[in-house]
Design an enzyme around this catalytic site. Sequence first.
Site, PDB file in Angstrom:
ATOM      1  N   GLU A 159       0.819  -1.220   0.000  1.00  0.00           N
ATOM      2  CA  GLU A 159       0.000   0.000   0.000  1.00  0.00           C
ATOM      3  C   GLU A 159       0.852   1.270   0.000  1.00  0.00           C
ATOM      4  OE1 GLU A 159      -4.042  -1.687   2.177  1.00  0.00           O
ATOM      5  OE2 GLU A 159      -2.635  -0.493   3.362  1.00  0.00           O
ATOM      6  N   GLU A 323      -6.409  -7.907  -0.698  1.00  0.00           N
ATOM      7  CA  GLU A 323      -6.870  -7.880   0.691  1.00  0.00           C
ATOM      8  C   GLU A 323      -8.368  -7.618   0.731  1.00  0.00           C
ATOM      9  OE1 GLU A 323      -4.968  -5.243   3.412  1.00  0.00           O
ATOM     10  OE2 GLU A 323      -2.942  -5.704   2.729  1.00  0.00           O
TER      11      GLU A 323
END
Length: 689
Positions: A159, A323
Amino acid sequence: MMSKHEKYYTTKANFMLHGGDYNPDQWLDRPDILADDMELMKLSHTNTFSVGIFAWSALEPEEGVYAFEWLDDIFENIYKNGGRVILATPSGARPAWLSHKYPEVLRVNASRVKQLHGARHNHCFTSKVYREKTQSINTLLAERYGNHPALLMWHISNEYGGDCHCEQCQHAFRDWLKSKYNNDLKSLNDAWWGPFWSHTFNDWSQIESPSPIGESAVHGLNLDWRRFVTDQTISFFENEVVPLKEMTPNIPITTNFMADTFDLIPFQGLDYSKFAKHLDVISWDAYPAWHNDWESTADLAMKVGFINDLYRSLKQKPFLLMESTPSSVNWHEVNKAKRPGMHLLSSMQMIAHGSDSILYFQWRKSRGSSEKFHGAVVDHDNSTENRVFKEVAKVGQTLEKLSNIVGSNRSSDVAILYDWDSNWAINDAQGFGVKTKRYPQTLQQHYRTFWEKNIPVDVITKEQDFSEYKLLLVPMLYLVSEETISRLKTFVANGGTLVMTYISGIVNEHDLTYLGGWHKDLQEIFGIRPLETDTLYPSDNNYVTYRNQSYELKDYATVLENHSAIIEGHYKEDFYADTPAVTSHTYEQGNAYYIGARLDDQFHHDFYQELIKDLSIEPVHPVKHGKGVSVQARHDEKNDYLFLMNFTEERQPVTFEKSVRDMITGEKIKGDLILEKYEARIVAKSKMN
């Protein structure tokens, strides 16, 4: 070039990936837990695990002292268990020894305050030391695991986001600007409109990144800084993958993109259209706030579909859900659990829009720290009998029957243009309404009609090919370069249908307004000239009459001067009453529509329904159903794979006009069936019949 109906394999796997982030480094003193994991992986029907994402301190507890034995065991055990590994590089969170010995790796915030060690992503992307250290540990990982049969792909860092304002970054920013403006300060001053507030620079060293204690009102500077941050982040990423590409050229590389959780809009911090070019596979982390109290389940599902279609369209091939949560998260204002059935439904929506995986954060709940209550496959009770574990296992069993879908793609006659540059620029603009610009949300509003009508949409960026679409939507394209205008003009001239709205075509790529009014090519395409944009208070009301119907107008209304367009709709009130609000115009072989006001959902439904009919744009399959049911499709050369999903809290009837085969039960279906609350059905239709 491959057809969209051919198979695009994102990894070496020919099965749906199911599993997620596995953190055995948190449990190295509990071999019993690690042994349990292997058995629980089988029982949950999971097969793929992302390992090592935040494991640097376990891999290198002291500088130059390495401990790979535990990871060796994990690789071997997962492989013997029939699973595969997505191996992460650990740069997303540093060990404390690295921050302590090399403080230059720590970020400096926009107020020029150096950050302490802690949290994650708290590192300088420019730091030579950090680049050397990350490349070093990545080299060791590639050497040790590059040929392991369990290795499926590389997960680079985690991320990516944020920026650093240290002196290293200031120098890098100035070098970036020198390259962009050909070492010509006059060109930079012209692009940034330097004379405003006497902000002309006469030496490169005078330039600083935007700061609340310095300059923040030069919009060209702000825009270039955001572009630099994207490019510098990509540069850091490229430095990380050098040894991986050299030593494991056949192992695909990804990193996980994000979306804003509350509004469910694309991540704003980086231009993913640039980043995507450097990835083999797009992956993203999805955490919708299901069952919230500000929108319906179907409304939220529509937004999820939009993000999926954007990230799939970045490379025009299947993506990975890297995710998600099987239950609840731990950072929403209210962390509500998924209701029974929602996990399977939300998972199938991801597959329907192009994902070849359902992966979770996290496999096992952490015992301590900030994520100990974040949802996981395995809860603190270590049980297979709780509801969440059983629902995960059901998803796994379903995915095992969908292997034929892996690598199949979607096709569309409709595209919506999303642009990070334009979003940054309009948010920076000190005009219009502070809270009502809502560029991504506006695109979702235009996307809604097609989603509700089961018409697939590609959400594309300005660099992509427009020519393959019948219909191209460019709502609120505030920033548009002359190059993009030229490409839009060519699209219409060659027979395309273009829809543009209020607050479009206002500034160029430097965030400088076009002088002389609207760009002459846009006037030629649309046959109109916008004169001014009226910004309304929330209490203001106006209406537009279109096809003898009245539609509510909120937030924005553009006053138009008509040159050669057909007036399709008029304003009803205010000083621009009875003037054009919606227009159409034929330009060479195509047509261009301009919507001058922000109108309600009913207008979009009626307006786009006409275009859908006129352009012979078809839904994915002739299926009749009620509101809140979504029917999406993937295709390969032999089959259409249809996903019927009930995003409502009631039973919903569905009627098939043609026979299909249920991919889970094997039964043939024709005519009526009932979708239960939150139910999803996946069916196949052969193209040979």
